[in-house]
Design a protein around this motif. Structure first.
Motif, mmCIF file in Angstrom:
data_model
loop_
_atom_site.group_PDB
_atom_site.id
_atom_site.type_symbol
_atom_site.label_atom_id
_atom_site.label_comp_id
_atom_site.label_asym_id
_atom_site.label_seq_id
_atom_site.Cartn_x
_atom_site.Cartn_y
_atom_site.Cartn_z
ATOM 1 N N LYS A 286 0.839 -1.193 0.000
ATOM 2 C CA LYS A 286 0.000 0.000 0.000
ATOM 3 C C LYS A 286 0.882 1.254 0.000
ATOM 4 C CE LYS A 286 -4.090 -1.998 0.386
ATOM 5 N NZ LYS A 286 -5.139 -1.859 -0.661
ATOM 6 N N ASP B 222 -3.032 5.005 -1.909
ATOM 7 C CA ASP B 222 -3.985 4.142 -1.224
ATOM 8 C C ASP B 222 -4.449 4.715 0.102
ATOM 9 O OD1 ASP B 222 -3.755 1.893 -3.138
ATOM 10 O OD2 ASP B 222 -1.701 1.769 -2.364
ATOM 11 N N SER C 86 -6.719 4.614 -6.925
ATOM 12 C CA SER C 86 -6.461 3.403 -6.151
ATOM 13 C C SER C 86 -7.629 2.434 -6.238
ATOM 14 C CB SER C 86 -6.202 3.758 -4.678
ATOM 15 O OG SER C 86 -6.311 2.636 -3.846
ATOM 16 N N GLY C 87 -8.855 2.983 -6.159
ATOM 17 C CA GLY C 87 -10.049 2.135 -6.194
ATOM 18 C C GLY C 87 -10.486 1.652 -4.825
ATOM 19 N N LYS C 88 -9.538 1.566 -3.890
ATOM 20 C CA LYS C 88 -9.841 1.144 -2.513
ATOM 21 C C LYS C 88 -9.042 2.010 -1.548
ATOM 22 C CE LYS C 88 -10.940 -3.730 -3.372
ATOM 23 N NZ LYS C 88 -10.567 -5.143 -3.038
ATOM 24 N N THR D 235 -8.242 4.988 1.423
ATOM 25 C CA THR D 235 -8.739 5.408 2.721
ATOM 26 C C THR D 235 -8.066 6.700 3.164
ATOM 27 O OG1 THR D 235 -7.083 4.130 3.949
ATOM 28 C CG2 THR D 235 -9.171 3.040 3.470
ATOM 29 N N GLY E 204 -14.880 4.920 -4.250
ATOM 30 C CA GLY E 204 -14.080 3.897 -3.592
ATOM 31 C C GLY E 204 -13.150 4.454 -2.532
ATOM 32 N N ARG F 188 -12.844 5.588 1.375
ATOM 33 C CA ARG F 188 -13.404 5.629 2.720
ATOM 34 C C ARG F 188 -12.708 6.731 3.516
ATOM 35 N NH1 ARG F 188 -12.357 1.744 6.043
ATOM 36 N NH2 ARG F 188 -10.605 0.813 4.925
ATOM 37 N N GLU G 257 -7.950 -3.151 4.547
ATOM 38 C CA GLU G 257 -9.172 -3.641 3.920
ATOM 39 C C GLU G 257 -10.035 -4.431 4.898
ATOM 40 O OE1 GLU G 257 -8.539 -5.523 0.136
ATOM 41 O OE2 GLU G 257 -7.066 -4.021 -0.476
ATOM 42 N N SER H 225 -13.167 -2.557 5.736
ATOM 43 C CA SER H 225 -13.722 -2.099 4.463
ATOM 44 C C SER H 225 -15.166 -1.600 4.501
ATOM 45 C CB SER H 225 -13.606 -3.218 3.416
ATOM 46 O OG SER H 225 -14.279 -4.383 3.872
ATOM 47 N N THR I 208 -16.913 3.628 7.306
ATOM 48 C CA THR I 208 -16.608 4.934 6.724
ATOM 49 C C THR I 208 -17.473 6.004 7.388
ATOM 50 O OG1 THR I 208 -16.173 6.102 4.639
ATOM 51 C CG2 THR I 208 -18.279 4.928 4.802
#
Length: 252
Positions: free
Chosen positions: A7, A85, A132-134, A136, A177, A179, A231, A234, A237
């Motif tokens: 990450k 990320d 990143s798509g995921k 935080t 995507g 959070r 994750e 996940s 949020t």
């Protein structure tokens, strides 16, 4: 999934206290980290120590409350990774005074660093976080954002605003995507609090009213930040997690 392997993370205020502990925690979990601080000496020394240990850690001298500092972070992310990320908005300051004793400049400074800078940095890094798509974002807020802790109105105001900022961005950016959560520490052993913790008449009431009966270690805050970045969290949020030894659950 109980790791941050590969990450890419940016951590502001990363050479001391909670920020430094978070850098160390992220690296131990396999992340690559860009950390920032205002002191060039602190950045160089910490970066050298980490790289000698084989970590993928890169220090950057940056004042997040200034446009040039913000641009330097964005430029470094673009050059090194072109994606992001994790963003940990940790940099913060406090000026402890009675409400009537603050100058306008002091009020503006506290709010600029603690609330406005995280908002602007999050906005500036948004394209990389979306890629990143995921991704935080973890904002380091404070118990002072929800309770009177006798630590100065501008600080409490700025941290309360940061918590609301967390909720707003979490709702707005969920579709991308991303959070967004906040972590609110109680008294923690850091360079920012060490002077205060030495004043017996200040610390004794804190210990008395904290159910766990002690102040926290910076690593205990870093652990929660790392979880919120994983994750494994996940479906979390828009939340503000109080890491406070129980102070927020008692009235006496």
């Amino acid at each position: 999934m109980w790791n941050l392997k590969d990450k890419k993370a940016v951590i502001t205020g990363g050479t001391k206290g909670i920020g430094k502990a978070t850098v160390l925690e992220f690296l131990s979990l396999g992340a690559e980290v860009i950390f920032t601080a205002r002191s060039e000496e602190d950045v160089k020394v910490f970066e050298s120590e980490l790289q000698k240990e084989g970590h993928k850690a890169y220090g950057l001298v940056s004042d997040v409350s200034e446009k040039a500092g913000m641009e330097a972070i964005v430029s470094e992310v673009k050059k090194r990774w072109n994606t992001l990320d994790i963003l940990v908005n940790n940099a913060g300051i406090n000026i402890r005074k009675a409400a009537l004793d603050y100058s306008e400049e002091e009020i503006s400074k506290v709010i600029a660093i603690n609330m406005t800078a995280p908002f602007e940095l999050s906005r500036n890094l948004y394209p990389f976080l979306k890629k990143s798509g995921k991704a935080t974002i973890v904002n380091v807020a404070s118990v002072s954002g929800s309770l009177d802790t006798n630590t100065g109105s501008p600080y409490g105001m700025s941290k309360a605003g940061l918590v609301m900022q967390t909720k707003n961005l979490a709702a707005e950016w969920a579709k991308d995507g991303i959070r967004v959560n906040a972590m609110s520490p109680w008294f923690t052993q850091t360079p920012l609090t060490e002077g205060l913790l030495e004043i017996k008449e200040r610390i004794d009431p804190v210990l008395k009213h904290t159910p766990l009966g002690r102040v926290a270690q910076a690593s205990e805050m870093a652990n929660v930040i790392a979880f919120l970045a994983m994750e494994k969290s996940s479906y979390i949020t828009g939340q503000n997690i109080s890491v406070d030894g129980g102070i927020s659950i008692t009235a006496i």
